[in-house]
Write a protein that holds these residues in place. Structure first.
Motif, PDB file in Angstrom:
ATOM      1  N   ASP A 107       0.810  -1.211   0.000  1.00 12.53           N
ATOM      2  CA  ASP A 107       0.000   0.000   0.000  1.00 12.53           C
ATOM      3  C   ASP A 107       0.850   1.271   0.000  1.00 12.53           C
ATOM      4  O   ASP A 107       0.342   2.348  -0.281  1.00 12.53           O
ATOM      5  N   ARG A 108       2.117   1.107   0.361  1.00 16.66           N
ATOM      6  CA  ARG A 108       3.026   2.256   0.430  1.00 16.66           C
ATOM      7  C   ARG A 108       4.421   1.806   0.061  1.00 16.66           C
ATOM      8  O   ARG A 108       4.777   0.643   0.226  1.00 16.66           O
ATOM      9  N   ILE A 109       5.244   2.779  -0.368  1.00 17.97           N
ATOM     10  CA  ILE A 109       6.659   2.545  -0.644  1.00 17.97           C
ATOM     11  C   ILE A 109       7.445   3.556   0.190  1.00 17.97           C
ATOM     12  O   ILE A 109       7.138   4.751   0.173  1.00 17.97           O
ATOM     13  N   HIS A 110       8.431   3.066   0.915  1.00 18.69           N
ATOM     14  CA  HIS A 110       9.317   3.938   1.696  1.00 18.69           C
ATOM     15  C   HIS A 110      10.740   3.661   1.210  1.00 18.69           C
ATOM     16  O   HIS A 110      11.216   2.536   1.318  1.00 18.69           O
ATOM     17  N   ILE A 111      11.389   4.687   0.669  1.00 24.52           N
ATOM     18  CA  ILE A 111      12.765   4.517   0.178  1.00 24.52           C
ATOM     19  C   ILE A 111      13.697   5.156   1.189  1.00 24.52           C
ATOM     20  O   ILE A 111      13.556   6.327   1.539  1.00 24.52           O
ATOM     21  N   GLU A 112      14.647   4.354   1.661  1.00 25.25           N
ATOM     22  CA  GLU A 112      15.568   4.784   2.709  1.00 25.25           C
ATOM     23  C   GLU A 112      17.015   4.591   2.254  1.00 25.25           C
ATOM     24  O   GLU A 112      17.371   3.499   1.820  1.00 25.25           O
TER      25      GLU A 112
END
Length: 119
Positions: A107-112
């Motif tokens: 449902d979401r993408i988090h790029i770290e």
């Protein structure tokens, strides 16, 4: 809400996370609730996650299975080019195949990532 965390990490860090996951799978420790996809370097991440492929991931986020033609329609691009990008994302393990087409099951993408100074 399921979030995919995309990160850059060393092989050692990836192996530690894998060992933790194996311990959790055998009940030796608490399971991690994080879904992650790791790249060994900034360059490797950008070879797979180009701006156009990130756009594809964005339109697929939270949508369930989609046909390749529907993905092309949603991003407003030529089917052949989108098909090639989807094949790269599939072979890299970023998206999955389903009976109905392709799916990005998050449902979401988090790029770290971190950028360190050159030595």
């Amino acid at each position: 809400m399921t979030t995919l965390k995309v990160k850059i990490e060393s092989l050692e860090q990836t192996m530690e996370a894998l060992a933790d996951a194996m311990k959790a799978a055998t009940g030796q420790s608490a399971p991690r609730s994080e879904c992650s996809f790791s790249f060994p370097s900034w360059e490797a991440m950008h070879r797979v996650l180009t701006p156009k492929r990130l756009e594809i991931m964005k339109v697929m986020t939270g949508q369930g299975p989609l046909t390749k033609r529907e993905v092309a329609r949603r991003v407003g691009r030529d089917f052949k080019a989108v098909h090639a990008d989807l094949e790269t994302l599939l072979s890299s393990g970023v998206i999955d195949r389903s009976d109905e087409g392709v799916v990005f099951p998050y449902d979401r993408i988090h790029i770290e990532f971190e950028i360190e100074s050159a030595a």
